[in-house]
Design an enzyme around this catalytic site. Structure first.
Site, PDB file in Angstrom:
ATOM      1  N   ARG A 144      51.734  37.370  21.345  1.00 13.70           N
ATOM      2  CA  ARG A 144      51.196  36.725  22.553  1.00 13.70           C
ATOM      3  C   ARG A 144      50.946  35.232  22.304  1.00 13.70           C
ATOM      4  NH1 ARG A 144      51.901  41.566  23.442  1.00 13.70           N
ATOM      5  NH2 ARG A 144      53.941  40.680  23.631  1.00 13.70           N
ATOM      6  N   ASP A 183      39.493  44.894  47.777  1.00  8.71           N
ATOM      7  CA  ASP A 183      39.957  43.709  47.057  1.00  8.71           C
ATOM      8  C   ASP A 183      39.396  42.486  47.773  1.00  8.71           C
ATOM      9  OD1 ASP A 183      42.512  43.384  44.911  1.00  8.71           O
ATOM     10  OD2 ASP A 183      41.920  41.572  45.974  1.00  8.71           O
TER      11      ASP A 183
END
Lengths: 277, 217
Positions: A32, A140
């Site tokens: 990463r 949301d």
């Protein structure tokens, strides 16, 4: 990255996000970091680490994104769904007053893959599913994704973890690479807007047996994370469960919850009784 | 299908009407004399009232319910004012470890308030306070934290406070800390644990700066 750099980076990640990486996951972390160094054109680890610590151009969020598969699809983190049907609901029905439905909340729910996954999973895998009324709410902060969730259109990528029989059972084909979830499921789930740090808005949703709140708290600063944890606590019934993303830990955020280790997942529980300090 | 659409769900998410001021007197009474649930609810409601910071902090002293304490700490961190920071800093002197720990976590959540306060805290008469203050330096930018921790090492006599500063430098120290760390390790009578910790910090800082040098060469 040498051992000392790895430890420094892990210390930083832990303090900033609560994510814990041991030597066993070093390769994963290095991958990463290499991706992010390449993306930011950063010459050295030291320069990249300085960029990360100063959060230049929102690098912390970019870095976290590299660790969390920042896309949503059906049956993502299936182990938590197994935990839901295998352990959590059994605990909840023991404590449930007669006649009250089981309530499950997916927040944030993005475009609906998670709440629809919960519904399909329970219909397919929980033997007690016909014995109870089950309410599933998806919420949301983003009104656009809520509209998309209500509409229920999905592409091949969102369905990649579903078998063909499941797709045939719960989706209607709309084109070669697009499907719509069946009306019966669309009409069974309530979609609402909510902000995790808005106490009044959260409270308006009532209390739940199980809350899925995955891969969002790691993006908050410490103060907002604490407020969200307080709100989530208030939205759980005593004994109710909170499921976070696989790389998240509530223990780093708040002492309000008990850690519960089940065969398929680690989850957090609102204690049944108040505790003393 | 056993799935049912919630009867009351879909209620619009909304904040309280800002024109409706909370009844601070009633909330104060609930915070002081209510049940644990009522005290927690009062603490959460008062978390939206900046003038209530003192009230919230005062309630911590006699509060035993961990949920109420947490709500108060979160409220003070969320308010984030200078007054809140000062109230939390005072708790670092508490004999109650739960209060000290809670105050530290809350202070770490309000990093903007720390740079102005940490230098004095790091010179406090109480070595326990100085030690806890070192940990708070972690939320600062690495150059600021390095400067503060180096200053601590240059003047500090208490080995445990030095070790706390070294720990911070191991995590985020910059190369200018290397000579300071070397002097710390070379002090006559420096305890073995401090020499060991200093060695690790120096190794980590050197590794990072060597790599940076290679990349720049």
């Amino acid at each position: 990255m040498n051992e000392d750099e790895f430890r420094r980076l892990c210390d930083f990640i832990y303090r900033r996000t609560g994510m814990v990486f041991t030597e066993a996951r070093r390769y994963y972390v290095e991958r990463r970091v290499t991706e992010r160094r390449s993306a930011t054109n950063t010459a050295s680890f030291a320069a990249y680490f300085a960029r990360l610590r100063r959060d230049l151009d929102g690098e912390v969020e970019q870095f976290i994104n590299a660790f969390t598969v920042n896309e949503t699809y059906f049956f993502r983190e299936e182990h938590q769904l197994r935990c839901l049907s295998g352990d959590l609901l059994a605990r909840r029905i023991e404590a449930r007053p007669a006649g009250r439905p089981l309530r499950i909340w997916s927040v944030p729910c993005s475009t609906g893959e998670e709440p629809y996954s919960i519904a399909i999973w329970l219909l397919e895998n929980w033997p007690m599913v016909d014995a109870f009324e089950i309410e599933i709410v998806g919420s949301d902060i983003d009104t656009r994704v809520i509209e998309a969730a209500r509409a229920g259109h999905f592409g091949r990528r969102a369905l990649m973890r579903l078998s063909e029989p499941l797709i045939a059972k719960y989706f209607e084909p709309e084109g070669p690479e697009s499907w719509r979830i069946i009306a019966e499921l669309r009409n069974s789930i309530d979609f609402t807007t909510v902000n995790l740090v808005d106490a009044a808005g959260m409270r308006a949703h009532g209390v739940f047996d199980v809350i899925f709140c995955r891969n969002v708290l790691i993006y908050f600063d410490d103060a907002s994370r604490r407020i969200a944890a307080e709100n989530l606590y208030d939205n759980l019934m005593p004994g109710g469960f909170l499921c976070l993303g696989h790389s998240e830990s509530m223990s780093r955020i708040s002492p309000l919850f008990d850690v519960c280790r089940y065969a398929d997942a680690i989850v957090y529980q609102r204690p049944r009784e108040p505790r003393h300090g | 299908m056993p799935l049912i659409r919630p009867k009351a769900a879909g209620a619009p998410a909304s904040s309280p009407d800002p024109r409706t001021a909370p009844d601070v007197a009633a909330l104060k009474a609930a915070l002081q004399h209510g049940t644990p649930d009522a005290r927690r609810a009062a603490a959460r409601a008062l978390a939206g009232v900046p003038e209530a910071a003192g009230l919230l902090a005062a309630a911590l002293a006699g509060e035993e319910d961990i949920r109420v304490r947490e709500a108060i700490f979160t409220g003070l961190a969320g308010l984030g004012t200078g007054e809140c920071a000062d109230l939390l800093l005072a708790l670092l002197r508490s004999p109650d470890a739960g209060l000290r720990g809670g105050a530290l976590d809350a202070l770490a959540a309000m990093p903007a308030r720390l740079p102005a306060r940490l230098p004095a805290l790091l010179r406090d008469d109480d070595p326990d306070v100085r030690l806890l203050a070192c940990g708070l330096a972690r939320v600062l930018a690495s150059d600021e934290a390095t400067a503060l921790m180096c200053a601590v090492l240059e003047r500090e006599a208490e080995p445990n406070v030095c070790a706390a500063a070294v720990d911070v430098l191991a995590e985020l120290g910059e190369p200018q800390a290397l000579p300071v760390l070397a002097r710390c390790a070379a002090r006559p009578g420096a305890p073995a644990f401090l020499v060991f910790a200093t060695g690790i910090a120096m190794r980590r800082i050197r590794a990072a700066s060597d790599r940076a040098g290679e990349a720049g060469a």
